[in-house]
Design a protein around this motif. Structure first.
Motif, PDB file in Angstrom:
ATOM      1  N   LEU A  13      50.010  35.118  32.426  1.00 21.09           N
ATOM      2  CA  LEU A  13      49.269  34.810  33.645  1.00 21.09           C
ATOM      3  C   LEU A  13      49.026  36.061  34.477  1.00 21.09           C
ATOM      4  O   LEU A  13      47.933  36.237  35.042  1.00 21.09           O
ATOM      5  CB  LEU A  13      49.999  33.755  34.477  1.00 21.09           C
ATOM      6  CG  LEU A  13      49.866  32.330  33.985  1.00 21.09           C
ATOM      7  CD1 LEU A  13      50.803  31.408  34.752  1.00 21.09           C
ATOM      8  CD2 LEU A  13      48.433  31.856  34.114  1.00 21.09           C
ATOM      9  N   ARG A  14      50.025  36.931  34.561  1.00 23.16           N
ATOM     10  CA  ARG A  14      49.843  38.182  35.305  1.00 23.16           C
ATOM     11  C   ARG A  14      48.750  39.039  34.638  1.00 23.16           C
ATOM     12  O   ARG A  14      47.922  39.644  35.323  1.00 23.16           O
ATOM     13  CB  ARG A  14      51.144  38.965  35.399  1.00 23.16           C
ATOM     14  CG  ARG A  14      52.113  38.374  36.385  1.00 23.16           C
ATOM     15  CD  ARG A  14      53.268  39.312  36.681  1.00 23.16           C
ATOM     16  NE  ARG A  14      54.287  38.672  37.476  1.00 23.16           N
ATOM     17  CZ  ARG A  14      54.209  38.471  38.782  1.00 23.16           C
ATOM     18  NH1 ARG A  14      53.141  38.854  39.436  1.00 23.16           N
ATOM     19  NH2 ARG A  14      55.189  37.874  39.434  1.00 23.16           N
ATOM     20  N   PHE A  17      45.408  37.503  35.373  1.00 20.88           N
ATOM     21  CA  PHE A  17      45.054  37.780  36.756  1.00 20.88           C
ATOM     22  C   PHE A  17      44.505  39.200  36.896  1.00 20.88           C
ATOM     23  O   PHE A  17      43.449  39.417  37.479  1.00 20.88           O
ATOM     24  CB  PHE A  17      46.274  37.589  37.667  1.00 20.88           C
ATOM     25  CG  PHE A  17      45.953  37.736  39.122  1.00 20.88           C
ATOM     26  CD1 PHE A  17      45.539  36.639  39.860  1.00 20.88           C
ATOM     27  CD2 PHE A  17      46.045  38.969  39.754  1.00 20.88           C
ATOM     28  CE1 PHE A  17      45.221  36.764  41.202  1.00 20.88           C
ATOM     29  CE2 PHE A  17      45.739  39.110  41.099  1.00 20.88           C
ATOM     30  CZ  PHE A  17      45.322  37.998  41.821  1.00 20.88           C
ATOM     31  N   VAL A  18      45.216  40.170  36.340  1.00 22.66           N
ATOM     32  CA  VAL A  18      44.788  41.570  36.431  1.00 22.66           C
ATOM     33  C   VAL A  18      43.440  41.759  35.739  1.00 22.66           C
ATOM     34  O   VAL A  18      42.571  42.482  36.244  1.00 22.66           O
ATOM     35  CB  VAL A  18      45.863  42.505  35.825  1.00 22.66           C
ATOM     36  CG1 VAL A  18      45.343  43.917  35.631  1.00 22.66           C
ATOM     37  CG2 VAL A  18      47.106  42.511  36.702  1.00 22.66           C
ATOM     38  N   ASP A  21      40.814  40.571  38.179  1.00 21.01           N
ATOM     39  CA  ASP A  21      40.822  41.214  39.495  1.00 21.01           C
ATOM     40  C   ASP A  21      39.995  42.488  39.377  1.00 21.01           C
ATOM     41  O   ASP A  21      40.513  43.597  39.306  1.00 21.01           O
ATOM     42  CB  ASP A  21      42.268  41.510  39.918  1.00 21.01           C
ATOM     43  CG  ASP A  21      42.363  42.176  41.274  1.00 21.01           C
ATOM     44  OD1 ASP A  21      41.364  42.162  42.024  1.00 21.01           O
ATOM     45  OD2 ASP A  21      43.439  42.724  41.574  1.00 21.01           O
ATOM     46  N   GLY A  26      44.381  43.140  43.938  1.00 17.72           N
ATOM     47  CA  GLY A  26      45.571  42.285  43.883  1.00 17.72           C
ATOM     48  C   GLY A  26      45.267  40.866  44.317  1.00 17.72           C
ATOM     49  O   GLY A  26      46.167  40.042  44.462  1.00 17.72           O
ATOM     50  N   GLU A  27      43.988  40.584  44.525  1.00 15.67           N
ATOM     51  CA  GLU A  27      43.547  39.249  44.937  1.00 15.67           C
ATOM     52  C   GLU A  27      42.225  38.926  44.251  1.00 15.67           C
ATOM     53  O   GLU A  27      41.424  39.830  43.997  1.00 15.67           O
ATOM     54  CB  GLU A  27      43.356  39.198  46.455  1.00 15.67           C
ATOM     55  CG  GLU A  27      44.624  39.507  47.214  1.00 15.67           C
ATOM     56  CD  GLU A  27      44.410  39.582  48.718  1.00 15.67           C
ATOM     57  OE1 GLU A  27      45.293  39.108  49.439  1.00 15.67           O
ATOM     58  OE2 GLU A  27      43.365  40.103  49.159  1.00 15.67           O
ATOM     59  N   ASP A  65      46.001  35.329  45.497  1.00 19.08           N
ATOM     60  CA  ASP A  65      46.847  36.368  44.911  1.00 19.08           C
ATOM     61  C   ASP A  65      47.555  35.792  43.680  1.00 19.08           C
ATOM     62  O   ASP A  65      47.484  34.589  43.399  1.00 19.08           O
ATOM     63  CB  ASP A  65      47.813  36.960  45.935  1.00 19.08           C
ATOM     64  CG  ASP A  65      48.828  35.975  46.481  1.00 19.08           C
ATOM     65  OD1 ASP A  65      49.272  35.062  45.745  1.00 19.08           O
ATOM     66  OD2 ASP A  65      49.199  36.112  47.663  1.00 19.08           O
ATOM     67  N   CYS A  66      48.208  36.646  42.951  1.00 16.21           N
ATOM     68  CA  CYS A  66      48.835  36.243  41.692  1.00 16.21           C
ATOM     69  C   CYS A  66      49.896  35.165  41.907  1.00 16.21           C
ATOM     70  O   CYS A  66      50.001  34.225  41.123  1.00 16.21           O
ATOM     71  CB  CYS A  66      49.423  37.465  40.996  1.00 16.21           C
ATOM     72  SG  CYS A  66      49.893  37.161  39.286  1.00 16.21           S
ATOM     73  N   ASP A  67      50.676  35.279  42.980  1.00 21.60           N
ATOM     74  CA  ASP A  67      51.704  34.270  43.252  1.00 21.60           C
ATOM     75  C   ASP A  67      51.086  32.901  43.522  1.00 21.60           C
ATOM     76  O   ASP A  67      51.620  31.881  43.082  1.00 21.60           O
ATOM     77  CB  ASP A  67      52.582  34.684  44.428  1.00 21.60           C
ATOM     78  CG  ASP A  67      53.558  35.795  44.062  1.00 21.60           C
ATOM     79  OD1 ASP A  67      53.824  35.995  42.857  1.00 21.60           O
ATOM     80  OD2 ASP A  67      54.065  36.465  44.986  1.00 21.60           O
ATOM     81  N   LEU A  69      48.277  31.778  42.317  1.00 27.50           N
ATOM     82  CA  LEU A  69      47.833  31.269  41.019  1.00 27.50           C
ATOM     83  C   LEU A  69      49.017  30.712  40.237  1.00 27.50           C
ATOM     84  O   LEU A  69      48.977  29.590  39.738  1.00 27.50           O
ATOM     85  CB  LEU A  69      47.136  32.372  40.228  1.00 27.50           C
ATOM     86  CG  LEU A  69      46.673  31.994  38.820  1.00 27.50           C
ATOM     87  CD1 LEU A  69      45.572  30.947  38.871  1.00 27.50           C
ATOM     88  CD2 LEU A  69      46.199  33.229  38.061  1.00 27.50           C
ATOM     89  N   MET A  70      50.090  31.487  40.165  1.00 26.36           N
ATOM     90  CA  MET A  70      51.253  31.040  39.386  1.00 26.36           C
ATOM     91  C   MET A  70      51.934  29.831  40.007  1.00 26.36           C
ATOM     92  O   MET A  70      52.361  28.935  39.298  1.00 26.36           O
ATOM     93  CB  MET A  70      52.230  32.188  39.192  1.00 26.36           C
ATOM     94  CG  MET A  70      51.713  33.156  38.144  1.00 26.36           C
ATOM     95  SD  MET A  70      52.983  34.150  37.394  1.00 26.36           S
ATOM     96  CE  MET A  70      53.323  35.281  38.708  1.00 26.36           C
TER      97      MET A  70
END
Length: 159
Positions: A13-14, A17-18, A21, A26-27, A65-67, A69-70
């Protein structure tokens, strides 16, 4: 943080996300989210995307942000399905395909690659033949080229 996700899922997932992005902020903004959704072949209207975005943007900051999403995905993973719900879903899936005369015409309660492709299309998710076969092979534990109820149940319940 994402407690129902495995370490491998968190890493994936990270990475996802990257990858989306685009500006490295970072968003994810709306345009980056749209690219992600489009690349996942999820057919959405502008309204659908707005709703999806507002659900993911849990802090209301206007970006994801990634958090966020997770945590949202983690929340979906907490859904608990009963055996009856899984059986009803499988039966409905088989019935929907039969009712639309696009697959499982035998009514034999198995899902073939053709059935899976048709069901995904009915849900607005368009997959290549290779993607359909890959998905079928992930679920088809017996290797017979079909998804039976037990394989479907074990996949849904994470067995």
């Amino acid at each position: 943080m994402a407690s129902n996700l495995t370490d491998e899922e968190i890493v994936e997932l990270r990475k996802l996300f990257v990858d989306y992005d685009g500006d490295g902020s970072g968003e994810l903004d709306v345009e980056e989210m749209k690219k992600l959704v489009d690349n996942l072949k999820i057919v959405t209207t502008t309204d659908d995307l707005d709703i999806m975005y507002s659900v993911l943007d849990s802090d209301g900051g206007g970006t994801i942000d990634c958090d966020e999403l997770m945590n949202t995905i983690d929340g979906f993973m907490r859904e608990v399905y009963t055996g009856n719900e899984v059986e009803e879903s499988f039966t409905h899936l088989c019935s929907s395909v039969v009712e639309n005369s696009q697959g499982d015409s035998q009514g034999d309660k198995v899902i073939t690659a053709k059935d899976l492709a048709n069901a995904m299309n009915l849900a607005g998710v368009y997959m290549t033949e290779e993607e359909v076969l890959s998905l079928l092979n992930e679920v088809d534990a017996s290797g017979d080229g079909e998804i039976d109820f037990n394989e479907f149940r074990n996949t849904i319940l994470g067995f």
